[in-house]
Design a protein around this motif. Sequence first.
Motif, short mmCIF file in Angstrom:
data_model
loop_
_atom_site.label_atom_id
_atom_site.label_comp_id
_atom_site.label_asym_id
_atom_site.label_seq_id
_atom_site.Cartn_x
_atom_site.Cartn_y
_atom_site.Cartn_z
N GLU A 160 71.42 73.39 -7.35
CA GLU A 160 70.78 74.26 -6.36
C GLU A 160 69.36 74.61 -6.78
N VAL A 161 69.17 74.88 -8.07
CA VAL A 161 67.84 75.20 -8.58
C VAL A 161 66.88 74.03 -8.36
N GLN A 162 67.34 72.82 -8.68
CA GLN A 162 66.48 71.65 -8.52
C GLN A 162 66.19 71.37 -7.05
N ARG A 163 67.19 71.54 -6.20
CA ARG A 163 66.98 71.30 -4.77
C ARG A 163 65.98 72.31 -4.20
N ASN A 164 66.11 73.58 -4.60
CA ASN A 164 65.19 74.62 -4.13
C ASN A 164 63.77 74.32 -4.57
N LEU A 165 63.62 73.87 -5.79
CA LEU A 165 62.28 73.59 -6.32
C LEU A 165 61.62 72.46 -5.54
N VAL A 166 62.35 71.37 -5.31
CA VAL A 166 61.79 70.23 -4.58
C VAL A 166 61.46 70.61 -3.15
N ASN A 167 62.34 71.40 -2.50
CA ASN A 167 62.10 71.80 -1.11
C ASN A 167 60.83 72.63 -0.98
N ARG A 168 60.62 73.55 -1.91
CA ARG A 168 59.42 74.39 -1.84
C ARG A 168 58.16 73.58 -2.13
N VAL A 169 58.24 72.66 -3.08
CA VAL A 169 57.08 71.83 -3.39
C VAL A 169 56.69 70.97 -2.20
N CYS A 170 57.67 70.52 -1.43
CA CYS A 170 57.42 69.65 -0.26
C CYS A 170 57.11 70.44 1.00
N ASN A 171 57.14 71.77 0.93
CA ASN A 171 56.89 72.60 2.11
C ASN A 171 55.38 72.75 2.31
N PRO A 172 54.83 72.28 3.45
CA PRO A 172 53.37 72.36 3.65
C PRO A 172 52.86 73.79 3.77
N ASN A 173 53.74 74.74 4.03
CA ASN A 173 53.32 76.14 4.05
C ASN A 173 53.18 76.73 2.64
N GLN A 174 53.69 75.98 1.66
CA GLN A 174 53.61 76.43 0.26
C GLN A 174 52.53 75.65 -0.50
N PHE A 175 52.56 74.33 -0.40
CA PHE A 175 51.64 73.48 -1.16
C PHE A 175 50.83 72.58 -0.23
N VAL A 176 49.52 72.47 -0.51
CA VAL A 176 48.65 71.53 0.19
C VAL A 176 47.70 70.92 -0.84
N PRO A 177 47.76 69.59 -1.04
CA PRO A 177 48.86 68.70 -0.66
C PRO A 177 50.06 68.92 -1.57
N SER A 178 51.18 68.31 -1.22
CA SER A 178 52.39 68.47 -2.02
C SER A 178 52.27 67.65 -3.31
N PRO A 179 52.39 68.28 -4.48
CA PRO A 179 52.35 67.52 -5.72
C PRO A 179 53.65 66.78 -5.97
N ALA A 180 53.60 65.75 -6.78
CA ALA A 180 54.82 65.02 -7.16
C ALA A 180 55.51 65.79 -8.29
N VAL A 181 56.83 65.84 -8.25
CA VAL A 181 57.61 66.44 -9.33
C VAL A 181 58.88 65.61 -9.55
N GLU A 182 59.36 65.63 -10.77
CA GLU A 182 60.65 65.03 -11.10
C GLU A 182 61.42 66.02 -11.96
N THR A 183 62.74 66.08 -11.78
CA THR A 183 63.56 67.00 -12.54
C THR A 183 64.68 66.27 -13.27
N GLU A 184 65.12 66.85 -14.37
CA GLU A 184 66.26 66.31 -15.10
C GLU A 184 66.92 67.45 -15.88
#
Length: 470
Positions: free
Chosen positions: A66-90
């Motif tokens: 859930e933590v990883q999914r929330n992080l990726v969703n917010r990073v890909c949200n144009p209301n949060q980030f412009v432009p959306s940066p790339a991220v990877e989680t493990e």
Amino acid sequence: MSPSELEPVLAEGESSSVEFKRCGGLPGDDVFETVCSFANRHGGSIFLGVLDDGSVEGVDARRAVEVQRNLVNRVCNPNQFVPSPAVETEEVRLDGRTVIRVWVPMSASVVRFRGVAYDRMFDADRRVSTDYGLSQLYMRKQNYYSEQRIYPALTLDDLRGDLIERCRRMAVLRRPDHPWRNLDDGELLRSANLWGVDATDRSSGYRMAAVLLLGRDETIGAVCPAYRTDALVRRRDVERYDDRLTVRTNLVDAYDALSGFVRSQLPDRFHLEGDVSVSPRDIIVRELVANLLIHREYSSPMPGRVIVANDGVHTENASRSFYEGPLSLSDFSPMSKNPIIAGFFTEIGLADELGSGLRKLCRYSRVYSGRDPELRDGDVFHAFVPVRFADGGGESPENKPQTGSVSSERPTPDEAMDAILEERGFVTSRLLANAAHVSVRTAYRRIIRRVDQGTLRAERRGHSTRYIPA
């Protein structure tokens, strides 16, 4: 990343490319500010479930996905980030606890989080709000060199004709068939790329590099009003200085003035290479001063500095860095900060090919003092070459005789912990690691041992934890 790879990262602590976050629930805004700053700088890794001192608290394993999914969703949200940066989680498991590593590569564009750009400075995220700060971010992304800036209003009269002729003679002396021999002044400047055309608006004229290398002092002051290089001697009066030289003239004369000043403060040593006598001092000074002038970011208001201290020679200058951290021969990839100025210095014999400076510094520093130089790149480039002075300055602490009641033995972790508790009333893993010269991981285990014994208890302060007597 394996647990064995994670442990040394925790021991090393936070840096310009490593951040620890507690993350008791879903990631907070501070996590995304760090994502933004890493994307705008050189990239980095965020470790969720790790406290500021490097101790692992862990993320709730049941909510890791859930933590990883929330992080990726917010990073890909144009209301949060412009432009959306790339991220990877493990996920990484260490001592039964879950740590989530968030890797953020450097972005090709300036990234904003909720309309604000953040930059990474050492181990902190800095809100960028000034025009200068934003211009530095864009310059870093656009691969733009400030030395290339065009000044259409400048004419040949704004440059020193005598200095152009002097540089021509220096180039011909170094190479008798040099093409500059038969070129007039204007052709020479075009050949050295000191005159050019701006590809964006087709304006043409002399570049900033031409002004810095060959300009009259008043022209340099008009184009680069903050340009200054200070040379200081701090051997007796370490708070101010024993002697000082301030240079505001062209880079060719500045090289001569600074080199002569630093050489006059350092001992020379006899050294034979085959049948030829060479001066390690002169070679070291040449490389330090050339690097200080060539690889400096001249759009920065920060003055360049060279300091002769009791331990050696220090230099620092503003830098447009492609990397942040220490430099070594084993992993050094040379990249010119000012290729036009560097090329001109090479043509007139004041510098060698790119990358040779570090090799020479390492080689002759060992001859000169028996120790390696230290170089660190970042927004400020730092260089240090040790010196052994005849009066004893420059000796490493381990070679100096111990006097008074100071013990030459390192304290044990328990002794160091008792001393910290007595002085401060609390202890952290980082404080203990520094005092006892052990890793943060070892210090943490020592502290937890006392927590288990009931003599210490944890006290939460914001995102960090310290330990106080129970």
